[in-house]
Design a protein around this motif. Structure first.
Motif, PDB file in Angstrom:
ATOM      1  N   ALA A  95       1.841  33.973 -19.572  1.00  0.00           N
ATOM      2  CA  ALA A  95       1.718  34.467 -20.946  1.00  0.00           C
ATOM      3  C   ALA A  95       1.478  33.306 -21.908  1.00  0.00           C
ATOM      4  O   ALA A  95       0.839  33.472 -22.948  1.00  0.00           O
ATOM      5  N   ASP A  96       2.008  32.128 -21.549  1.00  0.00           N
ATOM      6  CA  ASP A  96       1.812  30.929 -22.369  1.00  0.00           C
ATOM      7  C   ASP A  96       1.239  29.851 -21.465  1.00  0.00           C
ATOM      8  O   ASP A  96       1.957  29.240 -20.670  1.00  0.00           O
ATOM      9  N   PHE A 115       5.226  35.547 -16.929  1.00  0.00           N
ATOM     10  CA  PHE A 115       3.898  35.858 -16.400  1.00  0.00           C
ATOM     11  C   PHE A 115       3.575  37.313 -16.729  1.00  0.00           C
ATOM     12  O   PHE A 115       4.402  38.210 -16.503  1.00  0.00           O
ATOM     13  N   ARG A 116       2.365  37.523 -17.243  1.00  0.00           N
ATOM     14  CA  ARG A 116       1.952  38.873 -17.638  1.00  0.00           C
ATOM     15  C   ARG A 116       1.048  39.472 -16.565  1.00  0.00           C
ATOM     16  O   ARG A 116       0.176  38.797 -16.012  1.00  0.00           O
ATOM     17  N   VAL A 117       1.253  40.747 -16.287  1.00  0.00           N
ATOM     18  CA  VAL A 117       0.500  41.441 -15.238  1.00  0.00           C
ATOM     19  C   VAL A 117      -0.904  41.777 -15.741  1.00  0.00           C
ATOM     20  O   VAL A 117      -1.074  42.377 -16.806  1.00  0.00           O
ATOM     21  N   GLY A 159      -0.123  44.838 -18.202  1.00  0.00           N
ATOM     22  CA  GLY A 159       0.302  44.508 -19.551  1.00  0.00           C
ATOM     23  C   GLY A 159       1.776  44.175 -19.672  1.00  0.00           C
ATOM     24  O   GLY A 159       2.210  43.635 -20.697  1.00  0.00           O
ATOM     25  N   GLU A 160       2.556  44.484 -18.632  1.00  0.00           N
ATOM     26  CA  GLU A 160       3.985  44.189 -18.657  1.00  0.00           C
ATOM     27  C   GLU A 160       4.238  42.743 -18.219  1.00  0.00           C
ATOM     28  O   GLU A 160       3.365  42.084 -17.635  1.00  0.00           O
ATOM     29  N   LEU A 161       5.443  42.279 -18.483  1.00  0.00           N
ATOM     30  CA  LEU A 161       5.852  40.951 -18.012  1.00  0.00           C
ATOM     31  C   LEU A 161       6.529  41.091 -16.662  1.00  0.00           C
ATOM     32  O   LEU A 161       7.232  42.070 -16.386  1.00  0.00           O
TER      33      LEU A 161
END
Length: 521
Positions: free
Chosen positions: A45-46, A66-68, A87-89
């Motif tokens: 995510a970052d 981490f984003r799916v 979209g979920e973590l």
């Protein structure tokens, strides 16, 4: 938005990397079914880019979740995540192992704890490495199994899945050179799977694969045999195997082929397995597609029948048109001759639509190709002694076949009326304009057709016809053509028609037709 958008935004990866991930996700159902588990693709995510070097060696920021990006479930077993994960973590307890796998570029195996949806699941983390760079992480989530005996089929499938995961980790799978086909009947793991060893011999045959081979006439023990030694003889004498059969049945080429026996068709797909040291064999997927091919043949036969019907209708209508022409020549009064000539033109217009339908398989008609000749022909036939120019603006595009005949008739009548009455005895131009506009509710599209001329005009009168009102009795001075147009627009086209003076002189007629399947007003 493409699931690879986060990779595109970070600037560390190129088009080849995105395409490779798209190929992987397009075929990863295979691994999910072999592994009996959910597959999840994730990205930090970052993400910290590689300091502008563009070498793709950036890192997840410390502590970054981490984003799916994508998620697939197995068709061979229960799912771990009952809700879509895109979209979920990823679960928080996986953040550390995921970052370690990203940096180390090695496959990691662990169990997830905590209270999340993956509690008690075995998780395998596979860094997707290409050209020495980690592009994303692939995680395989399999549910907890207690007190259940592991079958030989499960052991073989999981070993094949592990081999494919190692290939993905090393950038060896998917292979850009592997062709992909869109023909119906692509086999999947549940349809039947055969494990081929490095010597091209059968190591395992699933029950569904055994049933498919038996329908081909292949019976008995297959383990230890080469499929090329048993499949071609089962096809019968005089049957020449396709040239792709040998590399597919030996598992040496990522290809698909189909064999046809006595009233039986079986589709085979080869998935070679290898590592850096060499070839490991292959997984051969097979599916009995006999019924699919029979239905395909029926559809082709029906399409051919429909085309032949349109062709014969066109021939019959042309015969009727010719008979009307002969009858018109025998008429002794101008009124009778003119009436038969008009009927002849209308029949010829319908015949032209059926001719177009007889030349294609589509449910839609390329109306621009159809109407261009008809438009100019209608203007020439209506007044052969006049010099009438024609102009087409815009495009109709493809229209449903249910609209083609009535719309062609309406345009034919309007053009004929414009030439005979608007341009009576004078030189001028008839213009046909087409465009698509939203309907009043904004929920669908309307086809707007404008037929205009620069002739004498209709004075200040404005006529608006739509809906049921279009079926009223003809006014004084209105002929059969006007009645035909009103009836077709309101009934067949479900639209409206509007006559008005044209700016600069002449008349313009605007027809609006519904393009959706909703009933007209």
């Amino acid at each position: 938005m493409a699931f690879t958008e986060p990779l595109r935004n970070c600037g560390d990866f190129g088009p080849g990397d995105y395409e490779w991930l798209h190929l992987l996700v397009g075929d990863w159902q295979l691994i999910s079914d072999l592994a009996f588990g959910d597959l999840v693709l994730s990205f930090p995510a970052d993400y910290i880019p590689s300091a502008g070097s563009g070498n793709g060696r950036g890192m997840p920021a410390p502590g970054s979740p981490f984003r799916v990006l994508a998620h697939v479930r197995p068709a061979t077993g229960p799912t771990v995540f009952h809700q879509d994960m895109v979209g979920e973590l990823m679960p928080e307890e996986l953040t550390g192992p995921l970052r370690a796998a990203w940096v180390g570029r090695r496959i990691e195996l662990l169990r997830a704890g905590g209270d999340g949806p993956a509690t008690g699941a075995q998780v395998k983390i596979v860094p997707l490495v290409r050209n020495g760079r980690t592009l994303a992480l692939l995680t395989v989530h399999t549910g907890r199994r207690s007190g259940q005996v592991t079958s030989l089929q499960e052991v073989v499938y999981r070993e094949a899945a592990d081999a494919l995961l190692r290939m993905a980790n090393e950038g060896l799978w998917p292979d850009f050179s592997a062709p992909t086909g869109s023909r119906r009947g692509a086999p999947r793991v549940g349809d039947g799977a055969i494990r081929i060893d490095a010597d091209d011999r059968v190591a395992y045959v699933s029950p569904n694969a055994e049933s498919a081979l038996r329908r081909l006439g292949i019976d008995g023990e297959l383990v230890g045999k080469r499929l090329m030694d048993v499949v071609p003889p089962a096809l019968g004498p005089g049957v020449e195997p396709d040239e792709t059969l040998a590399p597919v049945l030996s598992g040496r080429t990522a290809w698909r082929t189909e064999v046809e026996g006595a009233r039986v068709s079986v589709n085979f797909r080869s998935v070679p397995l290898r590592d850096r040291s060499g070839r490991l064999g292959a997984v051969l997927l097979c599916r009995d597609v006999t019924e699919l091919r029979r239905r395909d043949l029926e559809l082709v036969s029906k399409d051919a029948t429909v085309r032949e019907i349109h062709h014969r209708v066109k021939n019959n209508l042309q015969t009727v048109s010719a008979l009307l022409r002969l009858q018109a020549r025998r008429m002794t009064t101008d009124e009778a001759r003119h009436g038969l000539e008009q009927a002849m033109r209308r029949v010829a217009t319908i015949a032209m639509v059926h001719e177009t339908l007889s030349q294609g398989f589509s449910q839609n008609v390329d109306f621009d190709e159809l109407i261009e000749r008809q438009f100019r022909l209608a203007a020439e036939v209506a007044a052969p002694e006049q010099s009438v120019r024609t102009r087409i603006i815009g495009e109709f595009g493809e229209l449903p076949t249910r609209l083609a005949t009535p719309l062609a008739l309406v345009i034919n009548e309007l053009v004929t009326n414009a030439v005979e009455h608007g341009l009576a005895g004078r030189t001028g131009t008839v213009t046909l304009e087409a465009s698509r506009v939203p309907d009043e509710e904004g929920a669908g599209q309307l086809l707007e057709v404008v037929v205009s001329d620069d002739g004498a005009g209709m004075g200040a009168a404005v006529i608006e016809e739509s809906g049921v009102g279009a079926f009223r009795r003809a006014d004084v001075g209105e002929g059969l053509g006007m009645q035909i147009v009103r009836t077709l627009v309101a009934g067949e086209l479900g639209g409206s028609i509007h006559w008005s003076p044209r700016q600069g002189g002449g008349t313009e007629v605007t027809v609006r037709a519904r393009l959706d399947d909703q009933p007209g007003p």
